[in-house]
Design a protein around this motif. Structure first.
Motif, PDB file in Angstrom:
ATOM      1  N   MET C   9     -29.338 102.034  -0.260  1.00 53.29           N
ATOM      2  CA  MET C   9     -28.242 102.983  -0.448  1.00 53.29           C
ATOM      3  C   MET C   9     -27.991 103.237  -1.931  1.00 53.29           C
ATOM      4  N   THR C  10     -27.427 104.386  -2.207  1.00 58.27           N
ATOM      5  CA  THR C  10     -26.925 104.696  -3.550  1.00 58.27           C
ATOM      6  C   THR C  10     -25.438 104.338  -3.584  1.00 58.27           C
ATOM      7  N   TRP C  11     -24.890 104.301  -4.812  1.00 61.38           N
ATOM      8  CA  TRP C  11     -23.488 103.869  -4.860  1.00 61.38           C
ATOM      9  C   TRP C  11     -22.537 104.857  -4.194  1.00 61.38           C
ATOM     10  N   PRO C  12     -22.783 106.178  -4.273  1.00 58.53           N
ATOM     11  CA  PRO C  12     -21.837 107.045  -3.537  1.00 58.53           C
ATOM     12  C   PRO C  12     -21.921 106.812  -2.020  1.00 58.53           C
ATOM     13  N   GLU C  13     -23.095 106.489  -1.554  1.00 58.52           N
ATOM     14  CA  GLU C  13     -23.223 106.174  -0.131  1.00 58.52           C
ATOM     15  C   GLU C  13     -22.472 104.879   0.221  1.00 58.52           C
ATOM     16  N   VAL C  14     -22.579 103.900  -0.666  1.00 57.83           N
ATOM     17  CA  VAL C  14     -21.826 102.656  -0.422  1.00 57.83           C
ATOM     18  C   VAL C  14     -20.332 102.949  -0.435  1.00 57.83           C
ATOM     19  N   GLU C  15     -19.926 103.757  -1.399  1.00 61.04           N
ATOM     20  CA  GLU C  15     -18.494 104.082  -1.483  1.00 61.04           C
ATOM     21  C   GLU C  15     -17.995 104.709  -0.178  1.00 61.04           C
ATOM     22  N   ALA C  16     -18.799 105.578   0.387  1.00 60.09           N
ATOM     23  CA  ALA C  16     -18.419 106.203   1.655  1.00 60.09           C
ATOM     24  C   ALA C  16     -18.400 105.179   2.788  1.00 60.09           C
ATOM     25  N   ALA C  17     -19.415 104.324   2.808  1.00 65.03           N
ATOM     26  CA  ALA C  17     -19.514 103.339   3.891  1.00 65.03           C
ATOM     27  C   ALA C  17     -18.337 102.374   3.882  1.00 65.03           C
ATOM     28  N   LEU C  18     -17.842 102.069   2.686  1.00 68.11           N
ATOM     29  CA  LEU C  18     -16.775 101.073   2.585  1.00 68.11           C
ATOM     30  C   LEU C  18     -15.505 101.511   3.304  1.00 68.11           C
ATOM     31  N   LYS C  19     -15.442 102.764   3.682  1.00 69.73           N
ATOM     32  CA  LYS C  19     -14.262 103.227   4.426  1.00 69.73           C
ATOM     33  C   LYS C  19     -14.197 102.604   5.820  1.00 69.73           C
ATOM     34  N   THR C  20     -15.352 102.247   6.380  1.00 72.49           N
ATOM     35  CA  THR C  20     -15.343 101.638   7.720  1.00 72.49           C
ATOM     36  C   THR C  20     -15.788 100.178   7.759  1.00 72.49           C
ATOM     37  N   VAL C  21     -16.499  99.761   6.729  1.00 74.32           N
ATOM     38  CA  VAL C  21     -17.093  98.418   6.762  1.00 74.32           C
ATOM     39  C   VAL C  21     -16.020  97.343   6.639  1.00 74.32           C
ATOM     40  N   LYS C  22     -16.116  96.342   7.508  1.00 76.64           N
ATOM     41  CA  LYS C  22     -15.156  95.235   7.479  1.00 76.64           C
ATOM     42  C   LYS C  22     -15.811  93.890   7.178  1.00 76.64           C
TER      43      LYS C  22
END
Lengths: 264, 264, 264, 264, 264, 264
Positions: C9-22
């Motif tokens: 992943m790229t960091w913007p993708e990680v940033e987006a994923a962090l919205k749901t990741v627990k």
């Protein structure tokens, strides 16, 4: 010229100085062989002297702490008299110093270093302390920024330890370090493993100084002079002084936290 | 082409290989943000690929160990996803690896590193392990020695992270790391504190990557290409291969202890 | 199926994923001998593959970090190629990873471990990090929960390393790890000290693997198959997936501080 | 008078000196507030000067190493300018020094210490290094053995920091440390917790210096004089010199291992 | 019956005992809450008593060292009075003990442990000390091997802390630990996160004891009796005694180094 | 008489006690040879007994923790049976204890120590914990404050280990420690290096106990008696009790931060 030297102050004087001081200069040296013509305290003394001069130029914005008078010198340990700290030990000393300084309200520190073998540890120190201690730490090789004077006055292709540069700096800053009657060129071991690891080569690594030089010197110390030392030191002080002033003025603008929309 | 990759071997195969192997290559990478157009594993993957190629050239003299796939990246921690090891942790990992390798009879190790933030730690590692473990350790930046190709193909004045150099290396070595459709230039923050601390300045220090670039890139990744990558990588492999061969042949002459009469 | 793999992943993708990741899944493996018929990277690869599969089932609640690809393997060090970390080193790596993850907002971590020799360290890690870092850490042996499939398909009384279970898992998840043409039974040393220290005995302790098996295997790898691997892996994924979902739903109810009147 | 001072020697000079040297003197000081009338480097300077004088008396049997110019001073940290090392850090510095000295063939070391706050750490250092490094380490408070001069010349019941004793020593050894125009008595806080923890009380413990004295001094510095300093310093040097000579002559008889029949 | 208890011996007696002693038993306990009906020293006392009994059975082959009377108990810290060591601290204590024992010629050590929270650390200790100190270390849970007695006498599905098993052991070994008038069942918190982490579940992890039980007990202490304690303890002593004897006889055959041709 | 002994309490009892308790007493002993006439657990037992008596006098203001039953005894390691902790290990144990106590609301701790070899470490502990943990820590030698009784009853010039003082204390507090039929004088080695390092000499340092005494005793144990023990112990308890009461009443006045105008 005036300057704030912590070793020569009383606590009420320090208390008064702290009203203007924004950055502490920590002189970082070493205790290691410097061939047959320089005292083993060379690096500790030169770092101290450079710090004093720099503090005069930056007065009353900076103060100078006690000198870290031993450094990371494992490559010199086979020459009699060298005392070497492990990198972990140097880090611990610097950390404790920074913690103490922060307690007095100083959160910017410049490690002013005269010894190449300390540079790696200082880089790690700056990164670690920024994380752990919320301080801004910087480091500088004492005279590395005197690029023009070096270019003009140093002709050895291999130099940097008890050479014409270092002897010249000592003539200008602390002549008692030099034994003029014993000055010799580096007695280089040609064809050794070290040649493949000098800066600029594809591979770096650790080698002992006696692999490179039989007498512990490189370069040609006999070419050193007060005038060369003055040129190098004064250019470096100009550069360092300007750089520190830039940092201190920058830092009046606090760094904003990374903005969330940064890649929008 | 053949090579010894420890991750793809059984122990009897390793036992056989140890009859010719003289040096272990440890790929050292990082896990950190690489802007919007490269995967965060970029450094770990590139170090691995470079190690594999170098091992082919040096077969059967070397073997490649598992990759150290996280590194010292505190300056990238404010970008989502970055995982950073403390320098002490990286040192511990490398020490344990070297101890294990020595047990198998290997006492020469090259840390092949793709991430600038690891260099200081690797320098300390080589010095410390030489003292503690009686091994010869070396380190190299994967493609830093490709000086001619860099000069010919890189035009950005500020480059080195997710730039045309790194994207080109990835196109050649591991194209899945790149998102061609997202390639952008570094979105540089001009006038920041970081400008005074870039290599070549009088003062070094720690700054966070977002102080320098809003999108996590520097240079101009849109200029990268497979051809540039090939030129850089192949020149670097030539240089590294020659340097390792030189070290291995040197070391057939054991280093004598410093002779006592050296200053006679 | 989709999943969040930090390495891809790229960091913007990680940033987006962090919205749901627990929760973050950290694959933890080892680099150690696996007899004459499996690659030494076996544990690192299997942990990675299991993490990927588990992440697909739990998408978008979890992400997978880089793999810890070396582990605590001192008992295998006398077999060529094994690289072992000390428990302190593994703890340091995991601590740094958890600190980095917490910085990105993730305070639940599952260490998904394929190597028995890591279990003790992971238990300590979970306890220590809960105290020091205010996170909830969990650990699981990758396929230990596949109790029915094990019972149905494994007949060796002594198994667990490069045996029919592990070979089967590899056939299903990463067949390149296996050398089908070299499959052999474990060449057990009968009557050794190790027999008194196997699980279930009154006394535990440390023994070297060569005390137990001459070829580094136990069990009967020749009995392994893709089908057995599928049965084991899928049952384990069912169990692990359900367990993680239970934890994540539990944790929506914050744990109350111990009530003072609790024993009234 | 001649003496061996490592800071002022070249390596060939050290090599020559090592033919007679049997013990290294390590001056250990501190950097801490000394009230309004002494420089903060007081302890570091006094330790250094005492070491030089002692080395003259014991020439050519001893050499003096670089000074440990910061010490364990947490109790002074609330006074501006104090820099304090943690005990662990001081131990690390001393260990590295002893390791380096041993490499040069010196296995007897005297830590000559001017700062009370270092004594506990020095005791541990001597015990630990004897175990770990097979060296004989000793420590001494610089002038504590001048019992007669103390009795004759010191009248304060509470003294020992920036008092008449210390000011007198400085007048004799390093007068630049004193500000004669600012000399004041200690401004004692009566009735404090510290009174119950002074030496000789049933209970010891840690208290901060400002709990005891408002100006950072105890005793009556205005009573100090060159003559008192001379009496104290010379008596102490007599005592220390005799003690070191006794140790060095003792040690010509190697210590036998404990005889097995010792309780027969 | 006779036994060697280091705490009750003089050094000449130890010297004499060392002629037959082959293994040291280190009792390892804890200091932690045991509900309203047992003293907090329960684990330390039970480990000590078990060690004494085991030493009687194995006399004169073993000696018992001082008890490690605090352990790794972070999960109990929210109950008043619990004292917990970090795993690193326990490791350091055990290492120093083993080093001391080895100096007296003992190179086999059994950690006899009564507290589940110590088991992970003891496993690491055995592996680490084997590497570092060239000793054979073992560990055992005091009564875990009494499988038949447990099966016959324990009916609670959840037990193991201040339950009928532990109370019974105390009735038999150290009845002063029990408050018969306060015996209660565990006051279990149903539906908690802990239920998913008990042994046998797919996932393990750290939870605090108050998440599981309001009064600090599990099981049903009211069912405990002297007779049950006797059955459990005596069966365990039988098992442990036989296991230690087997180890000691095994070890008369030195373990050969791994043979090079092992996979031939 | 009543007292709070943590080892003999349940958690609800501790909870109740914490309503009045202001200070914890940590008994600190050692496990080391005490000549042919005292058990090796002497120091651990005496520290425990002294703590119990002191707690009775100070009830309900204090509680007693588990005993630290091994200490820093490297100087005794050549006598069979001695177990020695490194100073770092003892510090770690004490730190963990203090952290646990603080969690229960206790921020004042007295280390009540019976073993001279621990004193240096306890001094460092108090200073370090004050910095790190925001607690007030104190330490006391168990009976050192019984100056009058010592003067009246002890005639040996060299005493302090398994001598008439210690034997007397044991007769009074724990007579099972003494073997009356084996009592002997210390068998002193005259003329040794140790004589120059006893307290009061110019130089201190580390020496092994067998350098000083062949049988591990000093002084004249045959002169010990219950009456002397009673006199020493009761005087010491008087002194310690008064000192602790003074500390506890002092501390009701919070220490003000150093006033900024202090040197005005």
């Amino acid at each position: 010229m005036e300057s704030y030297l912590l070793t020569e102050m009383t606590w009420p004087e320090v208390e008064a100085a702290l009203k203007t001081v924004k950055l502490a200069i920590v002189p970082v040296g070493a205790h290691e062989q410097h061939g047959p013509h320089m005292n083993e305290s060379c690096d500790a003394v030169l770092a101290t002297e450079m710090a004093k001069h720099l503090a005069q130029r930056l007065h009353p914005l900076v103060l100078v702490t006690p000198t870290v008078n031993m450094g990371v010198s494992p490559h010199h340990l086979n020459f009699p008299g060298t005392i070497s700290l492990r990198p972990e030990t140097l880090l611990a000393v610097l950390r404790d110093m920074v913690v103490s300084l922060k307690r007095h309200g100083i959160d910017k520190v410049l490690f002013l270093n005269s010894h190449g073998g300390n540079q790696g540890t200082l880089g790690l120190a700056c990164a670690s302390f920024a994380q752990e201690l919320e301080v801004d730490c910087y480091y500088a090789k004492t005279t590395a920024s005197a690029k023009q004077a070096m270019k003009a006055h140093i002709s050895s292709t291999l130099f940097g330890h008890s050479c014409e540069r270092e002897v010249s700096e000592a003539y200008y800053l602390a002549p008692h370090l030099v034994r003029p009657e014993r000055l010799v060129k580096g007695d280089i071991v040609h064809g050794g493993r070290w040649e493949g690891m000098r800066p600029g080569n594809p591979i770096q690594g650790f080698y002992r100084y006696e692999e490179m030089t039989r007498n512990g010197c490189i370069g040609d110390a006999t070419q050193g002079s007060y005038e060369i030392g003055k040129a190098i030191v004064e250019e470096a002080l100009d550069e360092l002084g300007a750089a520190v002033r830039a940092l201190l003025s920058d830092s009046t603008d606090p760094q904003p936290a990374r903005e969330r929309e940064l890649a929008g």
